[in-house]
Design an enzyme around this catalytic site. Sequence first.
Site, PDB file in Angstrom:
ATOM      1  N   ASP A  24       0.817  -1.232   0.000  1.00 42.66           N
ATOM      2  CA  ASP A  24       0.000   0.000   0.000  1.00 42.66           C
ATOM      3  C   ASP A  24       0.837   1.262   0.000  1.00 42.66           C
ATOM      4  O   ASP A  24       0.486   2.249  -0.656  1.00 42.66           O
ATOM      5  CB  ASP A  24      -1.009   0.011   1.148  1.00 42.66           C
ATOM      6  N   LEU A 112      -4.653  -6.501  13.572  1.00 38.72           N
ATOM      7  CA  LEU A 112      -6.017  -6.413  13.063  1.00 38.72           C
ATOM      8  C   LEU A 112      -6.521  -4.970  13.035  1.00 38.72           C
ATOM      9  O   LEU A 112      -7.722  -4.713  13.001  1.00 38.72           O
ATOM     10  CB  LEU A 112      -6.948  -7.284  13.904  1.00 38.72           C
ATOM     11  N   SER A 113      -5.582  -4.035  13.046  1.00 36.13           N
ATOM     12  CA  SER A 113      -5.869  -2.603  12.848  1.00 36.13           C
ATOM     13  C   SER A 113      -6.660  -1.963  13.985  1.00 36.13           C
ATOM     14  O   SER A 113      -7.544  -1.148  13.762  1.00 36.13           O
ATOM     15  CB  SER A 113      -6.596  -2.375  11.512  1.00 36.13           C
ATOM     16  N   SER A 114      -6.295  -2.309  15.201  1.00 35.87           N
ATOM     17  CA  SER A 114      -6.945  -1.655  16.336  1.00 35.87           C
ATOM     18  C   SER A 114      -6.662  -0.159  16.351  1.00 35.87           C
ATOM     19  O   SER A 114      -7.537   0.640  16.716  1.00 35.87           O
ATOM     20  CB  SER A 114      -6.482  -2.291  17.652  1.00 35.87           C
ATOM     21  N   ASP A 155      -5.322   0.051   5.903  1.00 31.54           N
ATOM     22  CA  ASP A 155      -6.141  -0.190   7.083  1.00 31.54           C
ATOM     23  C   ASP A 155      -7.287   0.809   7.175  1.00 31.54           C
ATOM     24  O   ASP A 155      -8.451   0.442   7.357  1.00 31.54           O
ATOM     25  CB  ASP A 155      -5.278  -0.095   8.346  1.00 31.54           C
TER      26      ASP A 155
END
Length: 343
Positions: A24, A112-114, A155
């Site tokens: 990305d 997990l992109s907290s 994300d």
Amino acid sequence: MATKPTSFIARAPGRVNLIGDHTDYTGGLVLPMTIDRWTVIRGTRRPSGGDGRVSLVSADEPEPLRLDLPVADPATVEPHWGRYVAGVAAEMREPMAIEGHITTDIPVGAGLSSSAALELVAALALGFDGTPTELALLGQRAEQRASGVPCGIMDQLCIAAGVADHALLIDCHSLSVQPVSLPDGIEVVVRFVVHRTLAGSEYAERVEQCAIAEREIGPLRLATPDSVATIGDARIRRRARHVVTENGRVREFAAALADDDLNRAGELMAASHASLRDDYETSTAAMDVAVEQLMGTPGVYGARITGGGFGGCVVALAEPGAITDGWSVRAVDGASIMIDTEG
């Protein structure tokens, strides 16, 4: 006369990346999906006029956030988790004053992109009003400013633009988002392996290595394996080779899902993990063992490390019920806010 506070509930999901990691920040392709785990802020807000205070308590952190507006330097804010909220407030023109309570069931440090979920839910709570793409870009700027990690857009854009029952094929150069239907009869399973943090990891080093490659052969999103082969430095060549081949795997993976070819999708996930392990060196021994165990499980089509690497989670595509140790996740809609206009 003081403005009456307005009640709100804002929430943002986590995300898991099915394929397309470390592409990305070079404007490449990714294929993540939101997951049915959420960060939620419940509270009240009022216009601040540029001055005011953000007061948040967390169900998971002992120290509350008391933040005076405007924010000068998010990177110095304490407690540490509050820096992501502060980064968002610093990037907004006139954030609202809010008071609220944060809960989350997105594991912190699991890849997990907290942090991205916290950024986007904070932006909505603070009064953001714009498109999902604008929301994602705000969150990206906030994270870079608050943490110093030169993160890409995956994300935040996945969490902002999530579509229930779909993964998202995202072009990180054009910021186009194409929902990709997930085939019936499959299960996406996430298994936590070990905690990690991108701040202080080799993530920034990988970003710089890609920049070195691009100075030599041009944008990696446009590069070919032949052009990568001309890079003189062996390590830089391996990094570039991962990015170029991973972009190709993302395209093939999206096509495999469209064709309901789960065996091919699984092969591509395994190849992606091997590339991250060997060429990009963002896996670990524990992550490799977890992937090998999953790949040897009957009914599993494919598995790989997911996210920024250096720990976190692995993700698998499997027949329903094939994996008993992990979280079965489903794709949900993206970040949203509900406002009590009557209260």
